[in-house]
Design a protein around this motif. Structure first.
Motif, PDB file in Angstrom:
ATOM      1  N   PHE A  15      -2.611  -0.812  -6.742  1.00  0.00           N
ATOM      2  CA  PHE A  15      -1.654  -1.826  -7.219  1.00  0.00           C
ATOM      3  C   PHE A  15      -0.330  -1.174  -7.618  1.00  0.00           C
ATOM      4  CE2 PHE A  15      -5.072  -4.924  -7.361  1.00  0.00           C
ATOM      5  CZ  PHE A  15      -4.388  -6.093  -7.043  1.00  0.00           C
ATOM      6  N   LEU A  16      -0.430  -0.027  -8.306  1.00  0.00           N
ATOM      7  CA  LEU A  16       0.794   0.676  -8.733  1.00  0.00           C
ATOM      8  C   LEU A  16       1.620   1.123  -7.528  1.00  0.00           C
ATOM      9  CD1 LEU A  16      -0.505   2.854 -11.711  1.00  0.00           C
ATOM     10  CD2 LEU A  16       0.998   0.860 -11.825  1.00  0.00           C
ATOM     11  N   LYS A  17       0.899   1.564  -6.480  1.00  0.00           N
ATOM     12  CA  LYS A  17       1.593   2.013  -5.261  1.00  0.00           C
ATOM     13  C   LYS A  17       2.366   0.858  -4.630  1.00  0.00           C
ATOM     14  CE  LYS A  17       0.435   3.792  -0.865  1.00  0.00           C
ATOM     15  NZ  LYS A  17      -0.691   3.690   0.014  1.00  0.00           N
ATOM     16  N   VAL A  18       1.722  -0.312  -4.584  1.00  0.00           N
ATOM     17  CA  VAL A  18       2.379  -1.493  -4.017  1.00  0.00           C
ATOM     18  C   VAL A  18       3.632  -1.826  -4.836  1.00  0.00           C
ATOM     19  CG1 VAL A  18       2.138  -3.996  -3.685  1.00  0.00           C
ATOM     20  CG2 VAL A  18       0.329  -2.452  -2.935  1.00  0.00           C
ATOM     21  N   GLY A  19       3.508  -1.775  -6.157  1.00  0.00           N
ATOM     22  CA  GLY A  19       4.650  -2.051  -7.039  1.00  0.00           C
ATOM     23  C   GLY A  19       5.810  -1.107  -6.725  1.00  0.00           C
ATOM     24  N   LYS A  20       5.469   0.172  -6.577  1.00  0.00           N
ATOM     25  CA  LYS A  20       6.493   1.192  -6.290  1.00  0.00           C
ATOM     26  C   LYS A  20       7.153   0.938  -4.940  1.00  0.00           C
ATOM     27  CE  LYS A  20       6.037   5.948  -7.378  1.00  0.00           C
ATOM     28  NZ  LYS A  20       5.089   7.047  -7.479  1.00  0.00           N
ATOM     29  N   ASN A  21       6.302   0.627  -3.926  1.00  0.00           N
ATOM     30  CA  ASN A  21       6.840   0.356  -2.578  1.00  0.00           C
ATOM     31  C   ASN A  21       7.818  -0.797  -2.602  1.00  0.00           C
ATOM     32  OD1 ASN A  21       5.330   2.275  -1.387  1.00  0.00           O
ATOM     33  ND2 ASN A  21       3.797   0.889  -0.525  1.00  0.00           N
ATOM     34  N   GLN A  22       7.421  -1.861  -3.274  1.00  0.00           N
ATOM     35  CA  GLN A  22       8.263  -3.062  -3.239  1.00  0.00           C
ATOM     36  C   GLN A  22       9.533  -2.866  -4.076  1.00  0.00           C
ATOM     37  OE1 GLN A  22       7.953  -5.097  -0.846  1.00  0.00           O
ATOM     38  NE2 GLN A  22       6.013  -4.141  -0.272  1.00  0.00           N
ATOM     39  N   ALA A  23       9.462  -2.048  -5.118  1.00  0.00           N
ATOM     40  CA  ALA A  23      10.686  -1.735  -5.879  1.00  0.00           C
ATOM     41  C   ALA A  23      11.654  -0.978  -4.963  1.00  0.00           C
ATOM     42  CB  ALA A  23      10.338  -0.896  -7.099  1.00  0.00           C
ATOM     43  N   ARG A  24      11.072  -0.061  -4.173  1.00  0.00           N
ATOM     44  CA  ARG A  24      11.891   0.702  -3.222  1.00  0.00           C
ATOM     45  C   ARG A  24      12.516  -0.238  -2.186  1.00  0.00           C
ATOM     46  NH1 ARG A  24       8.102   4.481  -1.120  1.00  0.00           N
ATOM     47  NH2 ARG A  24       7.675   5.280  -3.172  1.00  0.00           N
ATOM     48  N   ASN A  25      11.715  -1.209  -1.734  1.00  0.00           N
ATOM     49  CA  ASN A  25      12.226  -2.167  -0.739  1.00  0.00           C
ATOM     50  C   ASN A  25      13.363  -3.015  -1.309  1.00  0.00           C
ATOM     51  OD1 ASN A  25      10.702  -1.406   1.436  1.00  0.00           O
ATOM     52  ND2 ASN A  25       8.977  -2.704   0.883  1.00  0.00           N
ATOM     53  N   ILE A  29      17.071  -3.509   0.158  1.00  0.00           N
ATOM     54  CA  ILE A  29      17.711  -4.799   0.441  1.00  0.00           C
ATOM     55  C   ILE A  29      19.086  -4.828  -0.217  1.00  0.00           C
ATOM     56  CG2 ILE A  29      17.588  -7.309  -0.021  1.00  0.00           C
ATOM     57  CD1 ILE A  29      14.497  -7.021   0.254  1.00  0.00           C
ATOM     58  N   LEU A  30      19.125  -4.370  -1.470  1.00  0.00           N
ATOM     59  CA  LEU A  30      20.397  -4.415  -2.206  1.00  0.00           C
ATOM     60  C   LEU A  30      21.454  -3.495  -1.594  1.00  0.00           C
ATOM     61  CD1 LEU A  30      18.998  -4.583  -5.845  1.00  0.00           C
ATOM     62  CD2 LEU A  30      19.998  -6.440  -4.504  1.00  0.00           C
ATOM     63  N   GLN A 272       7.361  -6.927  10.168  1.00  0.00           N
ATOM     64  CA  GLN A 272       7.508  -7.149   8.715  1.00  0.00           C
ATOM     65  C   GLN A 272       6.545  -6.269   7.914  1.00  0.00           C
ATOM     66  OE1 GLN A 272       8.582 -10.714   7.241  1.00  0.00           O
ATOM     67  NE2 GLN A 272       9.774 -11.207   9.053  1.00  0.00           N
ATOM     68  N   ARG A 273       6.262  -5.100   8.463  1.00  0.00           N
ATOM     69  CA  ARG A 273       5.280  -4.220   7.819  1.00  0.00           C
ATOM     70  C   ARG A 273       5.696  -3.779   6.420  1.00  0.00           C
ATOM     71  NH1 ARG A 273       7.259  -1.841  12.455  1.00  0.00           N
ATOM     72  NH2 ARG A 273       8.508   0.060  12.280  1.00  0.00           N
ATOM     73  N   TRP A 274       6.967  -3.904   6.114  1.00  0.00           N
ATOM     74  CA  TRP A 274       7.435  -3.449   4.793  1.00  0.00           C
ATOM     75  C   TRP A 274       6.771  -4.214   3.666  1.00  0.00           C
ATOM     76  CZ3 TRP A 274      10.293  -6.943   1.775  1.00  0.00           C
ATOM     77  CH2 TRP A 274      10.776  -8.072   2.432  1.00  0.00           C
ATOM     78  N   TRP A 275       6.336  -5.471   3.903  1.00  0.00           N
ATOM     79  CA  TRP A 275       5.572  -6.165   2.859  1.00  0.00           C
ATOM     80  C   TRP A 275       4.166  -6.522   3.308  1.00  0.00           C
ATOM     81  CZ3 TRP A 275       3.927 -11.360   3.079  1.00  0.00           C
ATOM     82  CH2 TRP A 275       4.428 -12.116   4.154  1.00  0.00           C
ATOM     83  N   LEU A 276       4.020  -6.855   4.639  1.00  0.00           N
ATOM     84  CA  LEU A 276       2.675  -7.208   5.109  1.00  0.00           C
ATOM     85  C   LEU A 276       1.712  -6.027   4.995  1.00  0.00           C
ATOM     86  CD1 LEU A 276       3.340  -9.410   8.255  1.00  0.00           C
ATOM     87  CD2 LEU A 276       2.103 -10.076   6.178  1.00  0.00           C
TER      88      LEU A 276
END
Ligand SMILES: Cc1ncc(COP(=O)(O)O)c(C=O)c1O
Length: 420
Positions: A15-25, A29-30, A272-276
């Motif tokens: 779960f922590l890894k997913v959180g980190k990945n999506q923060a990076r994403n 985006i920004l 869309q592998r960045w979130w899927l």
């Protein structure tokens, strides 16, 4: 109790890894950065493979159907123009079958490139055959013909040549001729080069036996898998003898392999592998398989080493074979981008030997050592994350000394993706 705690700990980490990945994403985006880069694995998986994997998972009735495996083997043999092909759980196991077929015995010696994956020498070690390393050339990263003769002794029985990164090795014909001269057998490691051609025939058909890999970082994928081929009926009988001695993987393992088809598609191929990728990782990440275990990197034979390829993966393999030629065409087209880049920036292009057609599993380039140590320049300038095969000359963690070209490749060779 201990196991439950461990499982919970792993779950929290995922779960922590997913959180980190999506923060990076979010940061990407920004800042307007692309969310995905070309992957280095499983790029030949498509939704038809995923649908097939799902169908196979839903109907387990034919998981032990040997005719599906035989069909894959004969399709591969026909496509490769080889007389005989047998499918195993990995390229390394197919190599073990080749070693058995050639009748290599404890104490025999085999010449092997000093720039390879540890599972290659392991297969010889497990059969108590002595590996004698020989240096490579830096045009195609194959065995250098000029170094081999000095390594031949009265105990030498075979030479293993390889075609790395999808290139046909520079001294292919010369090595086969030298082996004939010394009455040695030739094993072709085609793990990186399934489909590459030399003088109108696919690699693997010039030596005595050959093996191919369909592990997920290779030319086509069954997640894990390998094929041994030969054109010699006597060696085919011996390959078959080895084949009969090894079991199919257990049902639980097949379940994992099929889930990995789905996982890999969403993690490495889907646009869309960045979130899927993260969603599917949370769902099936606990079934993720690794190609080379820690014990294998240390040269220890894993418990379930010698196994055949089973029907579900053979079905995926047959589906992949339908697409392999068009993917290899795409790799060649993509490689032109790297040819131009090399010309523009003064880097040496990998050599495509006369009368050969490469398949560019990856596009290898020798860069400055600091550019291999830190590859963020490639991401910033080219939008790709290069591969670093090989990290050590017996990849990924062992080193043998005294091979300057192999050392140079370890220091400087990175490889660019050739599919997006
Ligand atoms: C050069 C080479 N040969 C053989 C193999 C073994 O293939 P497999 O992973 O299917 O056992 C590998 C694996 O990456 C490899 O890089």
């Amino acid at each position: 109790m201990k196991n439950t705690l461990k499982a919970e700990y792993i779950e929290i980490r995922r779960f922590l890894k997913v959180g980190k990945n999506q923060a990076r994403n979010l940061k990407k985006i920004l800042s307007g950065e692309p969310l995905v880069t070309p992957s280095l694995v499983s790029m030949t998986l498509d939704s038809d493979d995923v649908n097939l994997a799902k169908k196979l998972l839903a109907d387990r009735g034919k998981w032990d159907d040997s005719s599906t495996v035989e069909s894959f083997e004969s399709k591969f043999a026909a496509w490769n123009s080889s007389k005989y092909a047998l499918a195993f759980m990995a390229g390394r196991v197919a190599l073990s079958a080749c070693i058995y077929a050639l009748g290599l015995r404890p104490g025999d010696e085999v010449i092997v490139p000093a720039y390879t994956c540890v599972v290659v020498p392991n297969a010889f070690k497990f059969a108590s055959v002595k590996v004698v390393y020989s240096d490579i050339e830096l045009d195609t990263y194959g065995l250098d013909i000029n170094r081999i003769e000095a390594r031949i002794t009265s105990k030498t029985r075979a030479i293993l040549l390889h075609h790395l990164y999808g290139l046909v090795c520079r001294d292919y014909q010369a090595i086969v001729d030298l082996a004939k001269h010394y009455n040695l057998k030739v094993i072709e490691d085609c793990a990186h080069s399934t489909g590459a051609e030399f003088r109108g025939q696919k690699v693997g058909n010039l030596g005595d036996v050959a093996f191919y890999s369909s592990e997920h970082s290779k030319i086509f994928t069954t997640i894990q898998g390998g094929i041994a081929t030969t054109n010699n009926p006597e060696l085919a009988t011996k390959l078959e003898e080895y084949y009969q001695q090894v079991p199919y993987p257990k049902v639980g393992w097949l379940d994992k392999q099929l889930h990995n088809v789905i996982l890999d598609f969403y993690k490495f191929k889907h646009p869309q592998r960045w979130w899927l990728g993260d969603i599917w990782d949370l769902r099936y990440g606990h079934k993720q398989l690794i190609s080379t275990t820690l014990e294998e990197t240390k040269g220890i034979r894993p418990k379930h080493y010698g196994q055949k390829m089973a029907a579900p993966l053979a079905a995926i393999g047959s589906n992949q074979l339908l697409k392999i030629d068009s993917y290899n065409d795409r790799r060649r087209k993509y490689a032109k981008r790297w040819d131009y880049w090399c010309e523009e920036h003064g880097y040496r292009k990998p050599t495509v030997i006369q009368d050969s057609i490469p398949v560019y599993l990856r596009y290898p380039i020798l860069v400055e050592p600091e550019k291999k140590r830190n590859t963020t320049w490639a991401y910033k300038k080219l939008g790709v994350i290069p591969g670093v095969w090989f990290r050590t000359n017996i990849h990924p963690s062992q080193t043998v000394e005294g091979f300057p070209n192999a050392d140079k490749a370890v220091e400087c060779c990175i490889n660019f993706p050739c599919l997006n």
